[in-house]
Enzyme design. Structure first.
Site, PDB file in Angstrom:
ATOM      1  N   HIS A   1      40.279  31.579  35.847  1.00 14.46           N
ATOM      2  CA  HIS A   1      40.427  32.175  37.184  1.00 14.46           C
ATOM      3  C   HIS A   1      39.064  32.346  37.858  1.00 14.46           C
ATOM      4  CE1 HIS A   1      41.978  34.655  40.413  1.00 14.46           C
ATOM      5  NE2 HIS A   1      41.121  35.620  40.100  1.00 14.46           N
TER       6      HIS A   1
ATOM      7  N   HIS B   1      37.165  31.570  41.677  1.00 16.92           N
ATOM      8  CA  HIS B   1      36.208  32.320  42.502  1.00 16.92           C
ATOM      9  C   HIS B   1      34.829  31.696  42.681  1.00 16.92           C
ATOM     10  CE1 HIS B   1      38.382  36.053  43.234  1.00 16.92           C
ATOM     11  NE2 HIS B   1      38.855  35.989  42.000  1.00 16.92           N
TER      12      HIS B   1
ATOM     13  N   GLU C   1      41.269  36.101  47.486  1.00 17.59           N
ATOM     14  CA  GLU C   1      42.278  35.724  46.487  1.00 17.59           C
ATOM     15  C   GLU C   1      43.304  34.717  47.023  1.00 17.59           C
ATOM     16  OE1 GLU C   1      42.250  36.192  43.384  1.00 17.59           O
ATOM     17  OE2 GLU C   1      41.015  37.959  43.032  1.00 17.59           O
TER      18      GLU C   1
ATOM     19  N   SER D   1      43.463  28.684  41.324  1.00 13.63           N
ATOM     20  CA  SER D   1      43.496  28.732  39.859  1.00 13.63           C
ATOM     21  C   SER D   1      44.923  28.843  39.331  1.00 13.63           C
ATOM     22  CB  SER D   1      42.646  29.905  39.351  1.00 13.63           C
ATOM     23  OG  SER D   1      43.217  31.139  39.753  1.00 13.63           O
TER      24      SER D   1
HETATM   25 FE   FE2 Z   1      40.443  37.205  41.317  1.00 18.92          FE
END
Ligand code: FE2
Length: 307
Positions: free
Chosen positions: A184, A189, A229, A248
């Site tokens: 993730h 990110h 996000e 992700s």
């Molecule tokens: Fe996150």
């Protein structure tokens, strides 16, 4: 500015404001000592995690979490010697996600992944990505052993630093993790911090978090959710994904472009007042016109915080 200098500044009327939204350069000397990270109640592995009843997994996760925690004493990122099984999980997830990225991801993101040298073959080390990010946009990564509260997490963005886990999800469900993991973080990110406007935007959120009221922290949490996000961006007449929760996750990424999702033009006032449910697929997403505009509208919003 050192921490001691910051404390002095607050006591003098002539000092510069502590959170100038114009002054976005952060040198290493500005970053507070990591040993002072005021983290309590860092989340441990939850009972609904696919690895919760796998003793060997739990031990391995806790071992890697221990390496991450060590960073607070040493200030040095410890590389993880990932096992072949862990590398296998990465290879499986990274290859499948890449197929979707080519179709759905923002061009900025695709370029960023290349700039960071993230490959589908090996799990990237935070130390390498942090070094490269620093060269590109002066962003940094700091290992952390689990989820921390919103204010603590967001505040570190103020020092152009993202807290990042290092362990990896359980092999039984490679497509899913209920907590942040290295997939993730580094597929979702980290690449976007190579974009100057996105990096500056993240820093503005961090500035806001440090001076926000409790209500404003809630607002910032929603802003973060619907952008960092689950954000979508317009690119040459098309909609593309840049949010980490989309990039992700196979399920979320395909879902985001299906007719089950309402995609609205980004409106900051609306976003900070819109609640979300993190436990289900997202029914509503917001499309920003560009990272530069997201940055500017956020600069204006944060500048209204009293501090
Ligand atoms: Fe996150």
């Amino acid at each position: 500015m050192t921490k001691a200098a910051m404390q002095t500044d607050t006591e003098t009327e002539t000092a510069e404001p502590r959170f100038s939204l114009e002054n976005i350069h952060i040198s290493d000397a500005d970053v507070p000592p990591f040993i002072d990270m005021p983290f309590e109640d860092i989340e441990e592995l939850k009972l609904d995690h696919p690895g919760a009843s796998d003793a060997a997994y739990r031990e391995r996760r806790d071992y890697i979490a221990g390496l991450s925690k060590r960073f607070r004493e040493t200030g040095v990122i410890t590389d993880v010697d990932y096992t072949e099984e862990e590398q296998g999980i990465w290879r499986h997830v990274a290859a499948r996600l890449e197929e979707l990225h080519e179709k759905y991801a923002s061009p900025s993101y695709l370029k960023a992944k290349r700039d960071l040298g993230i490959s589908n073959d090996r799990i990237p080390q935070l130390s390498d990505m942090s070094r490269r990010l620093k060269e590109l946009t002066n962003f940094r990564l700091a290992p952390i052993e689990g989820l921390v509260d919103t204010r603590a997490f967001l505040s570190w963005l103020s020092w152009r630093t993202m807290l990042s886990t290092q362990y990896i999800r359980h092999h039984s469900r490679p497509e899913y993790t209920p907590e942040p993991d290295i997939v993730h973080e580094s597929i979702g990110h980290i690449p976007m911090f190579t974009n100057q406007n996105f990096a500056d935007y993240s820093q503005f959120i961090g500035h806001g978090a440090r001076i926000a009221t409790d209500e404003q922290i809630e607002e910032l949490g929603r802003l973060y959710w619907f952008t960092v996000e689950f954000g979508l961006v317009e690119h040459e007449g098309e909609i593309k994904a840049y949010g980490a929760g989309l990039l992700s996750s196979f399920g979320e990424l395909e879902h985001a472009f299906s007719d089950k999702v309402e995609r609205r033009p980004f409106d900051l006032e609306e976003v900070i007042n819109t609640s979300y449910d993190y436990s289900d697929m997202q029914p509503l997403l917001y499309v920003i016109p560009s990272y530069a505009e997201l940055k500017e509208v956020t600069r204006e919003y944060i500048s209204r915080f009293k501090g």
